[in-house]
Every structure is written in structure tokens, then in C-alpha cells.
Motif scaffolding. Structure first.
Motif, short mmCIF file in Angstrom:
data_model
loop_
_atom_site.label_atom_id
_atom_site.label_comp_id
_atom_site.label_asym_id
_atom_site.label_seq_id
_atom_site.Cartn_x
_atom_site.Cartn_y
_atom_site.Cartn_z
N GLU A 314 14.65 -7.02 -26.25
CA GLU A 314 14.54 -8.48 -26.10
C GLU A 314 13.09 -8.94 -26.20
O GLU A 314 12.79 -9.94 -26.87
N THR A 315 12.17 -8.22 -25.55
CA THR A 315 10.77 -8.67 -25.59
C THR A 315 10.17 -8.49 -26.99
O THR A 315 9.32 -9.29 -27.41
N LEU A 316 10.61 -7.47 -27.71
CA LEU A 316 10.15 -7.31 -29.10
C LEU A 316 10.74 -8.40 -30.00
O LEU A 316 10.07 -8.90 -30.90
N ALA A 317 11.99 -8.78 -29.74
CA ALA A 317 12.61 -9.86 -30.51
C ALA A 317 11.89 -11.18 -30.27
O ALA A 317 11.65 -11.96 -31.20
N LEU A 318 11.52 -11.43 -29.00
CA LEU A 318 10.76 -12.64 -28.68
C LEU A 318 9.42 -12.65 -29.41
O LEU A 318 8.96 -13.68 -29.92
N ALA A 319 8.77 -11.46 -29.45
CA ALA A 319 7.49 -11.34 -30.15
C ALA A 319 7.64 -11.62 -31.64
O ALA A 319 6.82 -12.32 -32.25
N LYS A 320 8.71 -11.09 -32.21
CA LYS A 320 8.94 -11.30 -33.64
C LYS A 320 9.17 -12.77 -33.95
O LYS A 320 8.60 -13.32 -34.90
N ASN A 321 9.96 -13.43 -33.14
CA ASN A 321 10.26 -14.85 -33.35
C ASN A 321 9.04 -15.74 -33.12
O ASN A 321 8.95 -16.83 -33.68
N ALA A 322 8.10 -15.26 -32.30
CA ALA A 322 6.90 -16.04 -31.99
C ALA A 322 5.85 -15.95 -33.10
O ALA A 322 4.84 -16.65 -33.05
N ASN A 323 6.10 -15.08 -34.08
CA ASN A 323 5.18 -14.99 -35.22
C ASN A 323 3.75 -14.71 -34.77
O ASN A 323 2.81 -15.40 -35.16
N LEU A 324 3.58 -13.68 -33.99
CA LEU A 324 2.30 -13.38 -33.36
C LEU A 324 1.32 -12.72 -34.33
O LEU A 324 1.71 -11.94 -35.19
N ASN A 325 0.05 -13.02 -34.14
CA ASN A 325 -1.01 -12.25 -34.80
C ASN A 325 -1.32 -10.98 -34.01
O ASN A 325 -1.70 -9.96 -34.59
N PHE A 358 9.89 -1.86 -34.95
CA PHE A 358 9.30 -3.21 -34.93
C PHE A 358 8.12 -3.30 -35.89
O PHE A 358 7.95 -4.30 -36.60
N ALA A 359 7.31 -2.24 -35.93
CA ALA A 359 6.13 -2.23 -36.79
C ALA A 359 6.50 -2.10 -38.26
O ALA A 359 5.68 -2.40 -39.15
N GLY A 360 7.71 -1.65 -38.54
CA GLY A 360 8.12 -1.44 -39.92
C GLY A 360 7.40 -0.26 -40.56
O GLY A 360 7.00 -0.33 -41.73
N VAL A 361 7.25 0.81 -39.78
CA VAL A 361 6.57 2.00 -40.30
C VAL A 361 7.36 2.54 -41.49
O VAL A 361 8.56 2.78 -41.40
N LYS A 362 6.65 2.73 -42.62
CA LYS A 362 7.34 3.15 -43.84
C LYS A 362 7.71 4.63 -43.81
O LYS A 362 8.71 5.04 -44.38
N ASN A 363 6.88 5.43 -43.16
CA ASN A 363 7.18 6.85 -43.04
C ASN A 363 8.15 7.04 -41.88
O ASN A 363 7.75 7.02 -40.72
N THR A 364 9.42 7.20 -42.20
CA THR A 364 10.43 7.28 -41.15
C THR A 364 10.70 8.71 -40.69
O THR A 364 11.56 8.95 -39.86
N GLU A 365 9.94 9.67 -41.23
CA GLU A 365 10.10 11.06 -40.82
C GLU A 365 9.85 11.22 -39.32
O GLU A 365 8.95 10.61 -38.76
N SER A 366 10.67 12.02 -38.67
CA SER A 366 10.52 12.25 -37.23
C SER A 366 9.38 13.24 -36.98
O SER A 366 9.42 14.37 -37.48
N VAL A 367 8.37 12.81 -36.25
CA VAL A 367 7.23 13.69 -35.94
C VAL A 367 6.96 13.80 -34.45
O VAL A 367 6.21 14.68 -34.02
N PHE A 368 7.56 12.94 -33.65
CA PHE A 368 7.22 12.91 -32.22
C PHE A 368 7.47 14.26 -31.52
O PHE A 368 6.61 14.70 -30.75
N PRO A 369 8.59 14.93 -31.76
CA PRO A 369 8.79 16.23 -31.08
C PRO A 369 7.72 17.25 -31.45
O PRO A 369 7.30 18.05 -30.59
#
Length: 414
Positions: A314-325, A358-369
Motif C-alpha cells: 500500500e505505501t509503495l502504491a501511494l508513492a507511485k500515485n504521488a509521482n515522487l522524485n 517497484f523500481a522496475g529492475v530490468k535484471n530479474t535474476e534472483s541474486v539475494f540468496p
């Protein structure tokens, strides 16, 4: 007599010319040094600058001079030397870091945190900072901050400082400064000399960004005018939401925080943001403080349920709708208030995966583990120089956006 011309580095090649060597020279058995690779920016589709609020205040019994765990793991009544179920230490939080409790100045911890941030699409770190004076744990926070800053540039992330002006009262009471404004002047002079001109220090409208958590002590425009008068360049100065009048014309805008429920964010975006020169939004996964249970003072008095990730959605959706810099994630690692984006035993990588989307990262490969595995290997193989050099190479592959090579190298280590 042998003469060696060593280590001429061109791009990615290490060329070593050896002149006048005898025919029986066997060379060196030293492990090959890792390639130094420049950081490459992650590609993403969301143009909003995403920053994360960061606490550099954690201390362990191995890092502290008195061999005691720091307050932010213990509060008043928890003992991390006590190890309970699932091999977890007793800490002052309802949540447990995936890598366990740590020292904020540990380079392996910093490496882990910054790589996770980079691959989740975070652009920079907003560092909660207690100034320059040797009062309470402020020196430790300053030293940990310097350790963090030293690695940020290698990873390719930006940073700015969130100044806690509340510390100035304690500095004066300790006899270290003659007034709160004097203490603040000393702190900001340090920032101007050591941080503001760094290439990766965040600039907004051509000036260094400075946030203030408050103001709490310096609550008049005259005081802030006095503090800023000694600076060559006046920063782009943001206060907490609703507090910019305390700084008057010195304030360039405000940033949102976390409070009670998401309606306060909606109100900020609808009614406050349009009036501000610079507005920074916020997103958070939840809020549940440990102060009462940890004996660290009265409870804040309200909670925001994590709700299986729905609060963050919800808070990310609010941020997206607010068109934040500019968006600030609250927080990377405030375990005492339960606002962590840092991976935890309870939530895994859920929150940084949502940031990545949310950031729209283009590299969707899983690297976190693999980044977590890299940290575990750093710890397990601490005395193995050859393994550490391989991990250095993996780090260089990660920062230069070659995750497949990094993962392969990590998975080859036994």
C-alpha cells in the motif's frame, strides 16, 4: 640482480613484465589478485530516486572496547550471549536479521547490505548520524558511518546524512561545546569538509542534500541561520514532515515518515507535497517497537501491522500515485521499531523483492540468496586467504553487474 616491473593495470588485464629473470625462476605462489571492476549502475524503469534510511549504531561484544553488546541489540534487559531456539541470540526486537545480530562497522556486513540494496534497485543510503563528538555512543556511530561510506562508492551507491540535532543537548551537558548551535556548527563543518563534495554524495538542485530528524533542539529559523552561516555551500535542507517552519527559509522542503496508519501518508501527498519546494515520500513495511518489552522506555503507543507485506504494498502504491522524485524507505535496519527492509528470518527477502518490483529492475535474476551465502562464506572462511580473494572477485562481479559470474564463483567454494 633481478628487477621487476609489476602490476601495470590496463582495463581488465593485469600485465606483469619481468626483466632479467634467471631461467629457473618459478614465479610466485601468491593467489591471483582479483580484477578491480568499476561499479555499473543497475538498470530500472522507475525514475523515482529510491533511498533507504540506515542505522549505523549496532555493536557486538567483539567490536566494542568493553566487550559488551551495544544498546540497540540489548536495550535494558536482553542478552545476545543467550542463545535460544533455532540457534538465535536473544535480542531487543520482535524480528531477527537473516545474517544474525552484527557490528555496523564490519566490512562483511556492509558489503552484504549494500549488495542487497543495489540489486533491489535502491539508489542510495540516508545515514542516521549523531555528529562528531565523543559522547555516549556517538563516536562509534561516526566511525561506523565512515566504514559504510568507504564501501558505498565501490558498490556504486549514493548517500546523504540525516542529522540528529537532538544530540547537541548531550554534547553541551558533557561540557564538549558551549552551546547547541556551536555543537551543530562543528558537526556540519565536518560534513562540508569530508562528505558534501564527494562525487557520490546526493545533490538536489545542485546542492548537497541534508536531512534533519526533527528539528528537536534547534527549533527556530535564527538558530539554523546561525548554523548554516559558517558553511560555504548551504545544503538542500529537509526536515521531518510538519517541521519545516522550525527552520524557516533555511528549509528546502520536508520528508515523510511513518506514523500510526497510512492515512498520514495520503494526507502528506495530497495536502503538503504540493506546497513544498522539495518533497520526499516514504514507504515502510510496518511498525512494532520493542521499547516496553526491552525495558528501553515507554512504548510508542501504536503499531502498524506488517500484514504479510500488504502494508508495504500500500505505501509503495501511494508513492507511485504521488509521482515522487524522491522516496525514502523506512528503514533498512531499525530492529527496535520493527521497520526493517533488511532480510529477516520472519520475512526473508519479501520486502526487498517488492522494492525491486517497484523500481522496475530490468535484471530479474534472483541474486539475494547468493549475496547472503557470500556473507556466510566470509564468516566461515575468515582465515582462508584464497577463499577471501575469490569472494573479493565475486564482489567485483556483483558491483559490475555480472551476477552470473559472481554466483558461479560463490557456488564453487566448498
Amino acid at each position: 640482480m633481478k628487477r621487476y616491473i609489476t602490476a601495470l593495470v590496463f582495463g581488465l588485464m593485469n600485465i606483469v613484465m619481468i626483466v632479467g629473470c634467471s631461467s629457473d625462476d618459478k614465479g610466485s605462489d601468491e593467489p591471483v589478485k582479483p580484477e578491480i571492476l568499476a561499479p555499473v549502475a543497475i538498470e530500472k524503469t522507475n525514475s523515482t530516486k529510491i533511498y533507504v534510511h540506515y542505522m549505523p549504531w549496532f555493536e557486538t561484544n567483539e567490536s566494542s572496547a568493553d566487550k559488551k553488546w551495544g544498546y540497540h541489540w540489548t536495550m535494558a534487559n536482553k542478552n545476545p550471549n543467550t542463545i535460544g531456539a533455532n540457534n538465535r541470540r536473544e535480542i531487543a526486537s520482535y524480528y531477527y536479521p537473516l545474517i544474525g545480530p552484527y557490528h555496523s562497522g564490519d566490512k562483511d556486513v556492509i558489503e552484504n547490505h549494500l549488495l542487497l540494496m543495489k540489486y533491489s534497485g535502491i539508489d542510495g543510503v540516508l545515514i542516521d548520524w549523531y555528529g562528531t563528538y565523543d559522547v555516549n555512543d556517538y563516536r562509534m556511530v561516526k566511525e561506523n558511518t565512515e566504514q559504510l561510506i568507504a564501501v558505498l562508492d565501490k558498490v556504486g551507491l549514493e548517500y546523504a546524512i540525516v542529522y540528529e540535532d537532538r544530540v547537541t543537548t548531550n554534547v553541551v551537558n558533557a561540557g564538549k561545546a558551549i552551546s547547541v548551535t556551536s555543537a551543530a556548527k562543528t558537526d556540519l563543518a565536518y560534513l562540508e569538509k569530508n562528505c558534501f563534495n564527494n562525487a557520490n554524495y546526493i545533490k538536489v538542485n545542485g546542492k548537497p542534500l541534508l536531512l534533519n530528524f526533527g528539528p528537536i533542539v534547534l527549533q527556530t529559523p535564527a538558530e539554523w541561520t546561525n548554523v548554516f552561516n559558517t558553511l560555504t555551500t548551504k545544503p538542500t535542507f529537509l526536515t521531518l514532515w510538519g517541521e519545516s517552519s522550525d527552520a524557516g527559509a533555511n528549509a528546502s522542503g520536508e520528508y515523510a515518515w511513518v506514523y500510526k496508519d497510512n492515512s498520514y501518508l495520503t494526507n502528506y501527498y495530497t495536502n503538503t507535497k504540493p506546497k513544498l519546494g522539495v518533497a520526499m515520500g516514504s514507504a515502510y513495511p510496518g511498525f512494532k517497537d520493542f521499547y516496553a518489552e526491552g525495558g528501553g522506555g515507554a512504548a510508542i503507543g501504536w503499531t502498524i501491522d506488517h500484514n504479510n507485506g500488504a502494508t508495504l504494498d500500500e505505501t509503495l502504491a501511494l508513492a507511485k500515485n504521488a509521482n515522487l522524485n524522491y522516496l525514502q524507505l523506512i528503514t533498512w535496519n531499525d530492529f527496535g521499531e520493527g521497520t526493517m527492509f533488511e532480510p529477516t528470518v520472519e520475512f526473508g527477502y519479501t520486502y526487498i523483492e517488492k522494492v525491486k518490483a517497484f523500481a522496475g529492475v530490468k535484471n530479474t535474476e534472483s541474486v539475494f540468496p547468493e549475496i547472503s551465502k557470500m556473507y556466510n562464506l566470509r564468516v566461515e572462511k575468515k582465515g582462508n586467504a584464497d577463499v577471501q580473494k575469490k569472494l573479493d572477485q565475486a564482489f567485483n562481479y556483483f558491483v559490475s553487474m555480472q551476477p552470473a559470474k559472481a554466483k558461479q564463483l560463490i557456488n564453487e567454494i566448498k
